[in-house]
Motif scaffolding. Structure first.
Motif, mmCIF file in Angstrom:
data_model
loop_
_atom_site.group_PDB
_atom_site.id
_atom_site.type_symbol
_atom_site.label_atom_id
_atom_site.label_comp_id
_atom_site.label_asym_id
_atom_site.label_seq_id
_atom_site.Cartn_x
_atom_site.Cartn_y
_atom_site.Cartn_z
ATOM 1 N N MET A 165 28.167 -12.092 83.536
ATOM 2 C CA MET A 165 26.902 -12.722 83.157
ATOM 3 C C MET A 165 26.059 -11.920 82.176
ATOM 4 O O MET A 165 25.115 -12.454 81.604
ATOM 5 N N ASP A 166 26.398 -10.649 81.990
ATOM 6 C CA ASP A 166 25.550 -9.809 81.135
ATOM 7 C C ASP A 166 26.405 -8.810 80.379
ATOM 8 O O ASP A 166 27.637 -8.765 80.533
ATOM 9 N N ALA A 192 26.685 -18.199 82.301
ATOM 10 C CA ALA A 192 25.605 -17.535 81.559
ATOM 11 C C ALA A 192 24.983 -18.444 80.512
ATOM 12 O O ALA A 192 23.830 -18.239 80.114
ATOM 13 N N PHE A 193 25.731 -19.478 80.056
ATOM 14 C CA PHE A 193 25.237 -20.353 78.987
ATOM 15 C C PHE A 193 24.666 -21.684 79.491
ATOM 16 O O PHE A 193 24.143 -22.463 78.699
ATOM 17 N N ILE A 194 24.761 -21.941 80.789
ATOM 18 C CA ILE A 194 24.307 -23.243 81.297
ATOM 19 C C ILE A 194 22.819 -23.458 81.057
ATOM 20 O O ILE A 194 22.383 -24.569 80.738
ATOM 21 N N ALA A 195 22.028 -22.408 81.213
ATOM 22 C CA ALA A 195 20.573 -22.539 81.047
ATOM 23 C C ALA A 195 20.130 -22.445 79.599
ATOM 24 O O ALA A 195 18.922 -22.532 79.318
ATOM 25 N N CYS A 196 21.059 -22.281 78.674
ATOM 26 C CA CYS A 196 20.680 -22.160 77.269
ATOM 27 C C CYS A 196 20.090 -23.455 76.720
ATOM 28 O O CYS A 196 20.387 -24.553 77.218
ATOM 29 N N THR A 197 19.306 -23.314 75.694
ATOM 30 C CA THR A 197 18.629 -24.460 75.089
ATOM 31 C C THR A 197 19.610 -25.538 74.652
ATOM 32 O O THR A 197 19.341 -26.738 74.820
ATOM 33 N N ALA A 235 21.719 -15.907 85.726
ATOM 34 C CA ALA A 235 21.561 -16.767 84.550
ATOM 35 C C ALA A 235 20.174 -16.602 83.931
ATOM 36 O O ALA A 235 19.180 -16.413 84.639
ATOM 37 N N ARG A 236 20.130 -16.697 82.583
ATOM 38 C CA ARG A 236 18.880 -16.556 81.850
ATOM 39 C C ARG A 236 18.744 -17.696 80.855
ATOM 40 O O ARG A 236 19.695 -18.048 80.166
ATOM 41 N N ALA A 237 17.547 -18.255 80.791
ATOM 42 C CA ALA A 237 17.299 -19.398 79.918
ATOM 43 C C ALA A 237 16.788 -18.924 78.568
ATOM 44 O O ALA A 237 15.740 -18.272 78.488
ATOM 45 N N MET A 238 17.534 -19.263 77.503
ATOM 46 C CA MET A 238 17.152 -18.898 76.134
ATOM 47 C C MET A 238 18.122 -19.579 75.183
ATOM 48 O O MET A 238 19.172 -20.077 75.613
#
Length: 350
Positions: free
Chosen positions: A218-219, A239-244, A330-333
């Protein structure tokens, strides 16, 4: 020359090709940021695949990956399917809906889709990857002649050896931690449930092909660890699920940020094949029902219909909310920002 160098990547990172989540915009953003973006065309037809590939190419001139489902075509079992629908009926009724009258194979496997092969040969994406097994030698030869670099998911050394013998260029080592569908060639065979750490080392030592580690990463620290195990790159999906640019709906994003992220479970109920999902209403029902669903992807026809019925009433807990065991990280960006952050974390952890 390594595959990372041959593809001209700045970062040894692959964005996983998540059907239902990854988009051409995501793939292009990742590729433009120096990693390998991916789209998943296994759940669409040749026309849809063409549109997706052209959409990526309209946004980037960098290499990208096109992922295919190579499962054995489903065998219908009307009696089993009717029993499954009968079991699901109370769930549909709870949302003022009726289950489908019958279930169907909602998409074809690449192993029998000649139209998909023709589009791939014509457009020749830089990378093509296989999930659930391998296509026949004729299809592999056609893709290689078109200039495509070929990847295949393996969950154990035997699958990796089969991929090597078939002419695949690199292996995606999918640990049991990984979100989404297990890439096992035979979902009915015993599963040793090898974790990413053990599987990556086994394949690096034994399979004779470059290995891309996947599952729970994830990182940047996780990517660095995968490289230390001998992998040439790491594949990240959750890791990409929360991406814009992700097409995950609001219920999925909320679940990823909630307590369910700490309790992912493997389930067959949603699609008919084992897949790691956020703990939700569907997985809780599955644990109590303990029934064997119809074949993949026939069972998915019912799962998608149930999710649609529940969403229409404001309930998002019956979706295919695939996620790996690293989900709480997970991180949203935007996707490009995530690639830059991963690269910085890799440098700082070196």
């Amino acid at each position: 020359m390594s595959i990372i160098e041959s593809l001209g990547l700045s970062h040894p990172i692959v964005q996983a090709p998540m059907a239902g989540v990854s988009t051409p915009a995501m793939a292009a953003a990742v590729s433009n940021a120096g990693a390998l973006g991916s789209i998943a065309v296994g759940a669409t037809d040749a026309t849809g695949a063409r549109a997706m590939m052209e959409a990526v190419r309209a946004r980037t001139d960098r290499p990208f990956n096109v992922n295919l489902f190579t499962h054995a075509p489903a065998r219908g079992d009307p009696a089993r399917e009717a029993a499954w629908l009968a079991t699901l009926t109370p769930l549909f009724q709870a949302y003022d809906a009726r289950p489908p009258a019958a279930l169907h194979e909602i998409y074809r496997s690449f192993v029998e889709d000649d139209a998909m092969l023709a589009v791939l040969v014509e457009l020749a994406p830089p990378v093509v990857s296989f999930h659930f097994g391998l296509p026949d030698p004729t299809r592999i030869a056609a893709l290689k002649q078109a200039g495509c670099l070929l990847l295949a998911t393996a969950t154990n050394p035997a699958e990796a050896r089969a991929a090597r013998e078939a002419g695949v260029d690199a292996i995606v080592a999918q640990g049991h931690e990984a979100g989404g569908h297990r890439g096992a060639f035979d979902p009915e065979a015993p599963d040793d449930q090898l974790g990413t750490f053990a599987l990556t080392r086994l394949l690096v030592a034994q399979c004779g092909l470059p290995v891309i580690a996947a599952g729970g990463i994830m990182d940047g620290q996780g990517v660095r660890a995968a490289l230390a195990l001998g992998a040439v790159a790491a594949q990240l999906g959750t890791a990409f699920i929360a991406c814009t640019e992700s097409s995950a709906d609001e219920a999925y994003r909320a679940a990823l940020a909630g307590p369910g992220a700490h309790h992912t479970v493997m389930t067959r109920a949603i699609s008919g094949r084992p897949a790691r999902c956020l703990a939700n209403r569907f997985t809780a029902w599955d644990a109590e029902a303990a029934l064997l669903p119809p074949a993949y992807p026939i069972a998915y026809d019912a799962g998608k219909a149930l999710n649609a019925a529940a969403k229409a009433k404001g309930e998002g807990g019956f979706g295919a909310q695939w996620a790996g065991q690293g989900a709480p990280l997970a991180r949203a960006m935007p996707a490009a920002d995530l690639i830059r952050l991963l690269a910085r974390e890799m440098r700082e952890s070196a």
